[in-house]
Scaffold this motif. Structure first.
Motif, PDB file in Angstrom:
ATOM      1  N   GLN B  74       0.846  -1.192   0.000  1.00  0.00           N
ATOM      2  CA  GLN B  74       0.000   0.000   0.000  1.00  0.00           C
ATOM      3  C   GLN B  74       0.881   1.241   0.000  1.00  0.00           C
ATOM      4  O   GLN B  74       1.934   1.253   0.632  1.00  0.00           O
ATOM      5  CB  GLN B  74      -0.881   0.032   1.261  1.00  0.00           C
ATOM      6  N   TRP B  75       0.399   2.308  -0.680  1.00  0.00           N
ATOM      7  CA  TRP B  75       1.198   3.531  -0.783  1.00  0.00           C
ATOM      8  C   TRP B  75       1.391   4.205   0.564  1.00  0.00           C
ATOM      9  O   TRP B  75       2.362   4.909   0.771  1.00  0.00           O
ATOM     10  CB  TRP B  75       0.563   4.505  -1.778  1.00  0.00           C
ATOM     11  N   ARG B  76       0.463   3.987   1.504  1.00  0.00           N
ATOM     12  CA  ARG B  76       0.656   4.688   2.779  1.00  0.00           C
ATOM     13  C   ARG B  76       1.708   4.007   3.664  1.00  0.00           C
ATOM     14  O   ARG B  76       2.182   4.593   4.614  1.00  0.00           O
ATOM     15  CB  ARG B  76      -0.663   4.842   3.525  1.00  0.00           C
ATOM     16  N   PHE B  77       2.073   2.761   3.310  1.00  0.00           N
ATOM     17  CA  PHE B  77       3.164   2.095   4.044  1.00  0.00           C
ATOM     18  C   PHE B  77       4.261   1.736   3.045  1.00  0.00           C
ATOM     19  O   PHE B  77       4.288   0.630   2.522  1.00  0.00           O
ATOM     20  CB  PHE B  77       2.671   0.819   4.728  1.00  0.00           C
ATOM     21  N   LEU B  78       5.193   2.683   2.807  1.00  0.00           N
ATOM     22  CA  LEU B  78       6.178   2.487   1.735  1.00  0.00           C
ATOM     23  C   LEU B  78       7.020   1.221   1.934  1.00  0.00           C
ATOM     24  O   LEU B  78       7.261   0.471   1.001  1.00  0.00           O
ATOM     25  CB  LEU B  78       7.114   3.701   1.657  1.00  0.00           C
ATOM     26  N   LEU B  79       7.473   0.995   3.148  1.00  0.00           N
ATOM     27  CA  LEU B  79       8.312  -0.189   3.402  1.00  0.00           C
ATOM     28  C   LEU B  79       7.510  -1.278   4.129  1.00  0.00           C
ATOM     29  O   LEU B  79       8.081  -2.181   4.734  1.00  0.00           O
ATOM     30  CB  LEU B  79       9.551   0.195   4.223  1.00  0.00           C
ATOM     31  N   GLY B  80       6.194  -1.199   4.086  1.00  0.00           N
ATOM     32  CA  GLY B  80       5.370  -2.227   4.708  1.00  0.00           C
ATOM     33  C   GLY B  80       5.133  -1.980   6.190  1.00  0.00           C
ATOM     34  O   GLY B  80       5.575  -0.981   6.755  1.00  0.00           O
ATOM     35  N   THR B  81       4.417  -2.937   6.803  1.00  0.00           N
ATOM     36  CA  THR B  81       4.152  -2.824   8.245  1.00  0.00           C
ATOM     37  C   THR B  81       4.635  -4.085   8.948  1.00  0.00           C
ATOM     38  O   THR B  81       4.897  -5.104   8.314  1.00  0.00           O
ATOM     39  CB  THR B  81       2.646  -2.681   8.531  1.00  0.00           C
ATOM     40  N   ASP B  82       4.770  -3.989  10.282  1.00  0.00           N
ATOM     41  CA  ASP B  82       5.222  -5.162  11.037  1.00  0.00           C
ATOM     42  C   ASP B  82       4.038  -5.978  11.553  1.00  0.00           C
ATOM     43  O   ASP B  82       2.887  -5.753  11.144  1.00  0.00           O
ATOM     44  CB  ASP B  82       6.182  -4.743  12.159  1.00  0.00           C
ATOM     45  N   ALA B  83       4.314  -6.913  12.454  1.00  0.00           N
ATOM     46  CA  ALA B  83       3.305  -7.895  12.847  1.00  0.00           C
ATOM     47  C   ALA B  83       2.127  -7.295  13.602  1.00  0.00           C
ATOM     48  O   ALA B  83       1.059  -7.906  13.679  1.00  0.00           O
ATOM     49  CB  ALA B  83       3.954  -8.983  13.689  1.00  0.00           C
ATOM     50  N   VAL B  84       2.308  -6.079  14.177  1.00  0.00           N
ATOM     51  CA  VAL B  84       1.160  -5.471  14.848  1.00  0.00           C
ATOM     52  C   VAL B  84       0.683  -4.225  14.096  1.00  0.00           C
ATOM     53  O   VAL B  84      -0.036  -3.399  14.648  1.00  0.00           O
ATOM     54  CB  VAL B  84       1.476  -5.109  16.330  1.00  0.00           C
ATOM     55  N   GLY B  85       1.111  -4.105  12.828  1.00  0.00           N
ATOM     56  CA  GLY B  85       0.580  -3.046  11.982  1.00  0.00           C
ATOM     57  C   GLY B  85       1.257  -1.690  12.132  1.00  0.00           C
ATOM     58  O   GLY B  85       0.668  -0.661  11.808  1.00  0.00           O
ATOM     59  N   ARG B  86       2.501  -1.670  12.636  1.00  0.00           N
ATOM     60  CA  ARG B  86       3.223  -0.389  12.709  1.00  0.00           C
ATOM     61  C   ARG B  86       4.022  -0.184  11.429  1.00  0.00           C
ATOM     62  O   ARG B  86       4.544  -1.142  10.844  1.00  0.00           O
ATOM     63  CB  ARG B  86       4.168  -0.390  13.922  1.00  0.00           C
ATOM     64  N   ASP B  87       4.119   1.080  11.003  1.00  0.00           N
ATOM     65  CA  ASP B  87       4.803   1.399   9.752  1.00  0.00           C
ATOM     66  C   ASP B  87       6.311   1.202   9.914  1.00  0.00           C
ATOM     67  O   ASP B  87       6.931   1.836  10.775  1.00  0.00           O
ATOM     68  CB  ASP B  87       4.486   2.851   9.373  1.00  0.00           C
ATOM     69  N   VAL B  88       6.907   0.342   9.078  1.00  0.00           N
ATOM     70  CA  VAL B  88       8.333   0.025   9.203  1.00  0.00           C
ATOM     71  C   VAL B  88       9.185   1.262   8.955  1.00  0.00           C
ATOM     72  O   VAL B  88      10.117   1.557   9.711  1.00  0.00           O
ATOM     73  CB  VAL B  88       8.717  -1.115   8.233  1.00  0.00           C
ATOM     74  N   LEU B  89       8.850   2.029   7.906  1.00  0.00           N
ATOM     75  CA  LEU B  89       9.650   3.212   7.573  1.00  0.00           C
ATOM     76  C   LEU B  89       9.675   4.213   8.737  1.00  0.00           C
ATOM     77  O   LEU B  89      10.735   4.721   9.108  1.00  0.00           O
ATOM     78  CB  LEU B  89       9.091   3.875   6.304  1.00  0.00           C
ATOM     79  N   SER B  90       8.514   4.464   9.319  1.00  0.00           N
ATOM     80  CA  SER B  90       8.465   5.432  10.420  1.00  0.00           C
ATOM     81  C   SER B  90       9.289   4.958  11.613  1.00  0.00           C
ATOM     82  O   SER B  90       9.966   5.747  12.267  1.00  0.00           O
ATOM     83  CB  SER B  90       7.025   5.641  10.872  1.00  0.00           C
ATOM     84  N   ARG B  91       9.240   3.657  11.874  1.00  0.00           N
ATOM     85  CA  ARG B  91      10.021   3.133  12.997  1.00  0.00           C
ATOM     86  C   ARG B  91      11.514   3.247  12.719  1.00  0.00           C
ATOM     87  O   ARG B  91      12.308   3.552  13.606  1.00  0.00           O
ATOM     88  CB  ARG B  91       9.626   1.679  13.294  1.00  0.00           C
ATOM     89  N   LEU B  92      11.890   2.998  11.441  1.00  0.00           N
ATOM     90  CA  LEU B  92      13.310   3.136  11.082  1.00  0.00           C
ATOM     91  C   LEU B  92      13.765   4.579  11.238  1.00  0.00           C
ATOM     92  O   LEU B  92      14.849   4.855  11.761  1.00  0.00           O
ATOM     93  CB  LEU B  92      13.539   2.695   9.630  1.00  0.00           C
ATOM     94  N   ILE B  93      12.925   5.514  10.775  1.00  0.00           N
ATOM     95  CA  ILE B  93      13.295   6.932  10.858  1.00  0.00           C
ATOM     96  C   ILE B  93      13.462   7.345  12.316  1.00  0.00           C
ATOM     97  O   ILE B  93      14.445   7.988  12.689  1.00  0.00           O
ATOM     98  CB  ILE B  93      12.239   7.798  10.146  1.00  0.00           C
TER      99      ILE B  93
END
Lengths: 336, 299
Positions: B74-93
Motif C-alpha cells: 500500500q502507498w501509505r506504508f512504503l516499506l510495509g508494516t510489522d506484525a502489529v501493523g506499525r509502519d516500518v519506515l516510520s520506525r526506522l526513521i
C-alpha cells in the motif's frame, strides 16, 4: 627464548588475578541478596536462608570468600549450575567443542579468502580488483552479523531450501561423541550421509562468523604487503631478476605476515563475541548460546564460570600469538 | 601587536582546516559517507516531520503489509508494516535518533574516560600507570560483547545500561592511545619549555600535551561510534538492550525474527539501516585517518 617466554607468562599473572576478581565480583555486584538470587522464584524460610548463606560462605569477610574462590578456580571448581546442578566446568567443556569447531571453520574461511585477497589487492594496487576487495572488506567489517545470519536463513534455508535452519546435525543420525567435533565424529561413525549433514549445518554459521575476521585480515594483509613492497630488499630482489611470484611469495610475504599473524590471533576475541550472536541465531549448542541462555535463566554461576573460562582462553591464545611472534621476529624476542 | 597575533592564529587554524579538507575530499568514499551521515542527522532531527506515521501507532487492519512495490503493498506504508501493523519506515526513521544518540553517548563516555585515564597513566607513570594499564588489560581479556552482556546483566537490561556497558568496553582503546601519545609528547621540547615557563600539571596535561595527541583519538572515536551502534544493536537483538516497543534498530530485528520466513521486509530493512549507517561512519573514519596521518600524506 625461555627468558622471553617466562617474562610473557609473568605478565599474565596480574591479568589473570584481575580476571578472577572481575568474575568473583560479578555475582556480588548483582543487585539483591545472592542467596535469594540463586534460590530463584521458590522463596526460602529464614532458617534455610541463613543455612545457605553459611554454606556458600557469604557470611564471611569478602577477602576470605575471594581466596576460597581463587583456590577453587585453580582446582577447576567453578561451582554448580543452578539449572542443571552439574559442575559449570563440566558443562563448559561439554559445549566448548561445538564453539571450537565453528570458530576453527570460521577462521579457516576468513584466512582462505582474506589472505589471498589482501595480497593480490596490494600487488595490483589501484586496480579494479583492489577497489572491489577493499569495498567488500569495508562492507564486511561494518556488517551486523546477526542480521547477515537472518538474511542467510531467509535466503538459503527458507527460499532455496539448501541448508538446515539450526542445530549441528540432522536428527536422523545419532552417534556417541568421540572428539566433540561433529564433522570428525560423523566421519568416524561411518554412517552414510552423516558428514554431509554435519557440513550442511556448519556452512552458514561459518560464513556468518567468519565475515568480520575475513574483512579485517584482508585489510591488514593489504596494508602490511604495501608497506613491505616498498622496502629496499624487495626492490633488490626484483632487480636481481627474480620472478615476481618468488619476490612476492618469498621475500615480501614472509615479512608482511608478521603483523598479519597478530591480527589473526586478535580475532579470537572477535570470534568468541561473534559466537554469542551466531550461535543464538543458528541454535548452535556452543558456549555462546549457553551464556546467553544462562543470563536469561539467571543461572549466575554458569555466567560467572563462562566469563572466566572465555577470558582465560583469550589470554592463552594471546600468549601463544606473542610467543609465535617472538619466534618469527627476533627483534621482539630480544626487546627488553 | 596582539591583534596581529590573534589574526595569524585564526589564519593558521583556517589553513589547517583547508589542508585537512583538501586531503579528506580526495577520498570519494569518505565524502559519500559524510553526505550520508549528514542526511541521517537531518532525518533524525526532523523525524517527527519526515516520518509518515507515529512510530508506535498500530494499524490493526494492516498487519504485515508488504512494501509498496510488492503485490499487496500500500502507498501509505512504503516499506510495509510489522506484525502489529506499525509502519516500518516510520520506525526506522525514529530509530535513527536512537542510533545517533547511542553513538554520541558511548563515544563521550569512552573518550572522556579514556583521555582522563590515559593522560594520568602517561603523565605520572609509575604505580598509577601500572595499575590503570593492568585494569585495561583485564577489560581487554573479555570479548567485548560478552563483557557488555554481563555488565548489562548486573546493571539490568535497558538502553542506558547498554550504552554504559559498551562505553566501558570501548574505554581501553582510548586509554592506550592517549597514554602512548602522551608518553611520546611529554619529553618534547615544547612541553619542557612550557614547564620551564611555569605551567602547572593540569595545564601541561590538558592544554599543552593533549591537543597534540588528538589526531589518533579522533579517528578512534569515529571507529568507536560505529562499534557502539553495532554493539548496542547486538545487545538489543539479544533482548538486553533497548526494550520493545522502542524503535531501536537492533530491537526491531529481535521483534521481527519470528516473522522472517513470512515477511522478509521486517528483517531486511532494519539490518540494512544498521549496515549503511555503520558503513558510512567507517568510510568517514578511513577518510579521517588518511587526512590526519602525516605519514600517509607524504607517501
Amino acid at each position: 627464548m625461555l627468558a622471553f617466554l617466562l617474562r610473557r607468562i609473568g605478565l599474565l599473572i596480574p591479568t589473570f588475578i584481575g580476571v578472577t576478581i572481575a568474575a568473583f565480583g560479578f555475582i556480588r555486584l548483582l543487585p539483591g541478596d545472592p542467596v535469594l538470587l540463586m534460590a530463584g522464584e521458590r522463596g526460602l524460610t529464614p532458617e534455610r536462608h541463613a543455612e545457605l548463606l553459611k554454606q556458600f560462605g557469604f557470611d564471611r569477610p569478602i577477602y576470605e570468600q575471594y581466596f576460597d574462590y581463587l583456590v577453587g578456580v585453580l582446582q577447576g571448581d567453578l561451582g554448580n549450575s543452578l539449572v542443571t546442578k552439574k559442575p559449570v566446568f563440566e558443562e563448559f567443556f561439554t559445549l566448548f567443542p561445538a564453539t571450537l569447531e565453528l570458530s576453527i571453520c570460521a577462521i579457516i574461511f576468513a584466512i582462505a579468502l582474506g589472505l589471498p585477497a589482501g595480497i593480490i589487492a596490494a600487488v595490483k594496487r589501484g586496480s579494479v580488483f583492489d577497489h572491489s576487495v577493499m569495498s567488500t572488506a569495508l562492507v564486511g567489517y561494518s556488517m551486523p552479523i546477526f542480521w547477515l545470519g537472518l538474511l542467510f536463513i531467509m535466503l538459503f534455508s527458507g527460499l532455496l531450501g539448501w541448508t538446515p535452519v539450526s542445530g549441528r546435525i540432522s536428527l536422523l543420525y545419532f552417534f556417541e561423541p568421540v572428539t566433540g567435533l561433529m564433522t570428525v565424529d560423523a566421519f568416524l561413525s561411518g554412517q552414510p550421509g552423516a558428514v554431509r549433514s554435519a557440513l550442511s549445518h556448519l556452512i552458514l554459521p561459518t560464513i556468518v562468523l567468519g565475515t568480520i575476521p575475513m574483512a579485517v585480515i584482508a585489510r591488514q594483509t593489504r596494508s602490511a604487503m604495501l608497506e613491505v613492497l616498498g622496502e629496499d630488499y624487495v626492490r633488490t630482489a626484483k632487480a636481481k631478476g627474480l620472478p615476481p611470484v618468488r619476490v612476492i611469495g618469498l621475500h615480501a610475504l614472509r615479512n608482511a605476515l608478521i603483523p598479519v599473524i597478530t591480527t589473526i590471533g586478535l580475532q579470537v576475541g572477535v570470534l568468541l563475541a561473534g559466537a554469542i550472536l551466531t550461535e543464538t541465531i543458528f541454535s548452535w549448542p556452543g558456549i555462546g548460546k549457553w551464556i546467553v541462555d544462562s543470563i536469561s535463566r539467571r543461572d549466575y554461576p554458569s555466567v560467572q564460570g563462562g566469563l572466566l573460562m572465555i577470558a582465560v582462553i583469550v589470554m592463552l591464545v594471546n600468549l601463544t600469538v606473542d610467543v609465535l611472534y617472538g619466534l618469527v621476529n627476533p627483534r621482539i624476542r630480544h626487546q627488553r | 601587536m596582539a591583534d596581529v597575533a590573534v589574526s595569524s592564529s585564526v589564519n593558521v587554524k583556517r589553513a589547517v582546516l583547508a589542508e585537512f579538507w583538501y586531503y579528506f575530499r580526495e577520498n570519494t568514499g569518505a565524502v559519500i559517507g559524510l553526505w550520508f551521515f549528514v542526511l541521517l542527522v537531518l532525518v533524525a532531527i526532523g523525524a517527527d516531520i519526515v516520518a509518515p506515521h507515529e512510530p508506535n501507532l498500530q494499524y490493526r487492519d494492516s498487519l504485515l503489509v508488504p512494501p509498496v512495490w510488492q503485490e499487496g503493498g500500500q502507498w501509505r506504508f512504503l516499506l510495509g508494516t510489522d506484525a502489529v501493523g506499525r509502519d516500518v519506515l516510520s520506525r526506522l526513521i525514529h530509530g535513527s535518533r536512537f542510533s545517533l544518540f547511542i553513538g554520541c553517548v558511548v563515544v563521550s563516555i569512552a573518550l572522556s574516560g579514556g583521555i582522563l585515564l590515559g593522560l594520568i597513566a602517561g603523565y605520572f607513570r609509575g604505580f598509577v600507570d601500572t595499575f590503570i594499564m593492568r585494569v585495561m588489560d583485564v577489560i581487554l581479556s573479555f570479548p567485548s560483547l560478552l563483557l557488555a552482556l554481563v555488565l548489562v546483566a548486573v546493571l539490568g537490561p535497558g538502553l542506558v545500561n547498554a550504552m554504559n556497558a559498551i562505553g566501558i568496553v570501548l574505554l581501553p582503546h582510548f586509554v592506550r592511545l592517549t597514554r602512548a601519545s602522551v608518553m611520546a609528547e611529554r619529553e618534547k621540547e615544547y612541553v619542557v619549555a612550557a614547564r620551564v615557563a611555569g605551567a602547572g600539571r593540569l595545564r601541561l596535561m590538558f592544554m599543552t600535551i593533549l591537543p597534540n595527541c588528538l589526531a589518533p583519538l579522533i579517528v578512534q572515536a569515529t571507529l568507536a561510534f560505529s562499534t557502539a551502534i553495532l554493539d548496542v544493536a547486538a545487545l538489543g537483538f539479544l533482548g538486553q538492550g533497548a526494550q520493545p516497543p522502542t524503535p531501536e534498530w537492533g530491537t526491531l530485528l529481535a521483534e521481527a525474527r519470528e516473522f522472517m520466513l513470512r515477511a522478509w521486509w521486517v528483517v531486511t530493512f532494519p539490518g540494512l539501516a544498521i549496515l549503511t549507517t555503520v558503513l558510512a561512519i567507517n568510510l568517514i573514519g578511513d577518510g579521517l585517518r588518511d587526512a590526519l596521518d602525516p605519514k600517509l600524506k607524504r607517501s
